[in-house]
Every structure is written in C-alpha cells, then in structure tokens.
Design a protein around this motif. Structure first.
Motif, PDB file in Angstrom:
ATOM      1  N   GLU A  29     -12.087  -3.631  22.398  1.00  0.00           N
ATOM      2  CA  GLU A  29     -12.279  -3.482  23.980  1.00  0.00           C
ATOM      3  C   GLU A  29     -11.210  -2.335  24.637  1.00  0.00           C
ATOM      4  O   GLU A  29     -10.180  -2.313  23.872  1.00  0.00           O
ATOM      5  CB  GLU A  29     -11.781  -4.780  24.510  1.00  0.00           C
ATOM      6  N   LYS A  30     -11.762  -2.157  25.711  1.00  0.00           N
ATOM      7  CA  LYS A  30     -11.165  -0.815  26.591  1.00  0.00           C
ATOM      8  C   LYS A  30     -10.763  -1.589  27.898  1.00  0.00           C
ATOM      9  O   LYS A  30     -11.718  -2.425  28.131  1.00  0.00           O
ATOM     10  CB  LYS A  30     -11.394   0.333  26.593  1.00  0.00           C
ATOM     11  N   GLN A  31      -9.858  -0.726  28.548  1.00  0.00           N
ATOM     12  CA  GLN A  31      -9.800  -1.116  29.918  1.00  0.00           C
ATOM     13  C   GLN A  31     -11.122  -1.020  30.575  1.00  0.00           C
ATOM     14  O   GLN A  31     -11.926  -0.191  30.175  1.00  0.00           O
ATOM     15  CB  GLN A  31      -8.733  -0.343  30.623  1.00  0.00           C
ATOM     16  N   VAL A  32     -11.203  -1.737  31.891  1.00  0.00           N
ATOM     17  CA  VAL A  32     -12.489  -1.411  32.740  1.00  0.00           C
ATOM     18  C   VAL A  32     -12.203  -1.362  34.106  1.00  0.00           C
ATOM     19  O   VAL A  32     -11.013  -1.899  34.363  1.00  0.00           O
ATOM     20  CB  VAL A  32     -13.656  -2.729  32.619  1.00  0.00           C
ATOM     21  N   GLY A  33     -12.903  -0.577  34.848  1.00  0.00           N
ATOM     22  CA  GLY A  33     -12.523  -0.511  36.527  1.00  0.00           C
ATOM     23  C   GLY A  33     -11.304   0.447  36.758  1.00  0.00           C
ATOM     24  O   GLY A  33     -10.518   0.110  37.501  1.00  0.00           O
ATOM     25  N   LYS A  73      -8.977   7.807  32.005  1.00  0.00           N
ATOM     26  CA  LYS A  73      -9.619   7.423  30.564  1.00  0.00           C
ATOM     27  C   LYS A  73      -9.123   5.966  30.343  1.00  0.00           C
ATOM     28  O   LYS A  73      -8.061   5.687  30.196  1.00  0.00           O
ATOM     29  CB  LYS A  73      -9.133   8.398  29.444  1.00  0.00           C
ATOM     30  N   PRO A  74     -10.080   5.141  29.932  1.00  0.00           N
ATOM     31  CA  PRO A  74      -9.752   3.467  29.783  1.00  0.00           C
ATOM     32  C   PRO A  74      -8.849   3.484  28.301  1.00  0.00           C
ATOM     33  O   PRO A  74      -9.238   4.314  27.393  1.00  0.00           O
ATOM     34  CB  PRO A  74     -10.945   2.904  29.513  1.00  0.00           C
ATOM     35  N   ALA A  75      -7.947   2.672  28.384  1.00  0.00           N
ATOM     36  CA  ALA A  75      -6.780   2.643  27.237  1.00  0.00           C
ATOM     37  C   ALA A  75      -7.398   1.387  26.535  1.00  0.00           C
ATOM     38  O   ALA A  75      -7.915   0.450  26.607  1.00  0.00           O
ATOM     39  CB  ALA A  75      -5.562   2.156  27.561  1.00  0.00           C
TER      40      ALA A  75
END
Length: 243
Positions: A211-215, A219-221
């Motif tokens: 999973e990665k960051q959302v919102g 760039k999502p981490a």
C-alpha cells in the motif's frame, strides 16, 4: 459502597499525544479556574490527577484518571516517579485552590505518563476544558506539574531509544518519514534521512505493506506497520534504532 479517598496520596498523569499533521509532541492539560465575587483567584492549567481510593492499586487509579479525561483505556502507561517535596503544593495559588478543594497540603503523588494519538481524543466533548499544548511550549501550570512533565519527557526520550513505544503515538500504518518526524519531535534533533531509512527498513519488525499513501499532493510514500509479535520474538536488550 462509597469510595474512600486516601487524602494524602494521589496519582498525576502526563498524557503525551502526537499530532502527525503538525509533527508536534503534545501534553494534555486541564483548566484550573477559581474566582470570588470580586476577582479571579486562580486561572492556569494542571495535569489530570486524583486521590487514590482505599480499594485501588496505583495502576487502577491511573487508568481511572485517563478514562475520565479521555474516555480511553488500554493505552501505554508507565509509572516513572513519586513526588513528595514538602513545598510542592505551597505557592499562593495552590494554597487557595487546596483550601477550596479541601485536601491535604502534604500530598504525595505518583506520576505516570501515557502515550496516545491526539486524534483519539475528542476535546469538543471534554468536560474538563482539556487542551493540547506542545511539550516545549506549555502554558502556566499549577502545583509542581511543570517539573512532573519535564521529568516524564526526559524519561520518554530515554525509553524511546530502547523500546518500540513510539509506535503507540503513530497511526497503525505509517511512512518512514512519519517515524523520523516523530523521533525528531521527541528528541529535539535532526536525523540523517538516508541513514535512518536504511536502518529502519532493515528491522524485521517493520513490515512493508502493499500500500501507499492516498490523498497526498506529492508522490505517495510506501506504508509500513510495526509487528509487535515479530519484535517480541527477536527482542534483545539493545537499542531499537541507533541514531
């Protein structure tokens, strides 16, 4: 059965909360206010504490205090010191407050600290006028509560280097930057990002998610979780992260 207080033994609780959005380590304190017909007599903040009941253990009292303040139970807590100086409750405002509340000026307090997330506490429904303040920017405090907070904070700094307690202050899913920001907030230092990241992701109890960051606008981490089960199995008495 009526709860009978031990009139000169109390528990005071330092509630630490971390705000991921502001990257701030905070302390939850409550309003202390008293006025006469003519003037305001006391207007400051204090820690939440209460007398120990005859039938309670000290841990029972600390748990009760936290629940009354935040509605929360089963949070990380540590008893770290007893405070019993003869003059700990003897400044002018404290004596006025004590007279009004009718408790013993020679009260010994056993201090605990708790770790939780600021978002877990709904201050809008809090009847104690509780408020978060950054640990390095506290308001005027009554009794010897500034000293208690200072000593709790020093203990937390030491403890967070040898046990994985900081994960009690973070969301269940976090980024490496979240962990670094928290360490920097607690320790008051800057940490080398590349070195920290390498050491942290090599810990077997820091598990990468699919999973990665959302919102987020950037760039999502990558997201991670802390596995207490893995940590307990491989625990050794060394530092969690050498920074």
């Amino acid at each position: 059965m009526k709860n009978e207080k031990i009139l000169n033994v109390s528990v005071d609780c330092v509630v630490f909360g971390y705000d991921v959005a502001t990257k701030s380590l905070n302390v939850l304190v409550i309003k202390r206010f008293l006025e006469s017909e003519k003037e305001v007599l006391v207007d400051d903040y204090v820690l939440t504490g209460y007398h120990v009941y005859q039938h309670e253990t000290l841990d029972d009292t600390a748990t009760r205090v936290l629940k009354e303040l935040t509605g929360l139970t089963n949070q990380y807590k540590k008893q770290f010191k007893a405070f019993g100086n003869p003059d700990r409750l003897t400044n002018e405002k404290d004596l006025i407050w004590i007279k009004n509340e009718e408790f013993n000026t020679r009260t010994f307090t056993i201090a605990y600290y708790f770790l939780l997330k600021t978002d877990d506490v709904d201050l809008n429904k809090n009847e104690h006028q509780a408020k978060w303040f950054p640990v390095n920017n506290l308001p005027e405090l009554g009794f010897d509560h500034k000293k208690i907070i200072t000593e709790a904070y020093e203990d937390l700094k030491t403890k967070c280097l040898s046990e994985p307690i900081i994960f009690k202050l973070l969301p269940d899913k976090f980024t490496i930057n979240d962990v670094q920001d928290l360490y920097e907030s607690i320790l008051g230092i800057k940490i080398d990002n590349r070195n920290f990241r390498r050491k942290l992701i090599n810990k077997k109890y820091i598990i990468a998610l699919d999973e990665k960051q959302v919102g987020v606008s950037k760039k999502p981490a990558q997201l991670y979780i802390f596995s207490k089960d893995v940590y307990d199995k491989m625990f050794q008495k060394n530092y969690l992260i050498n920074i």
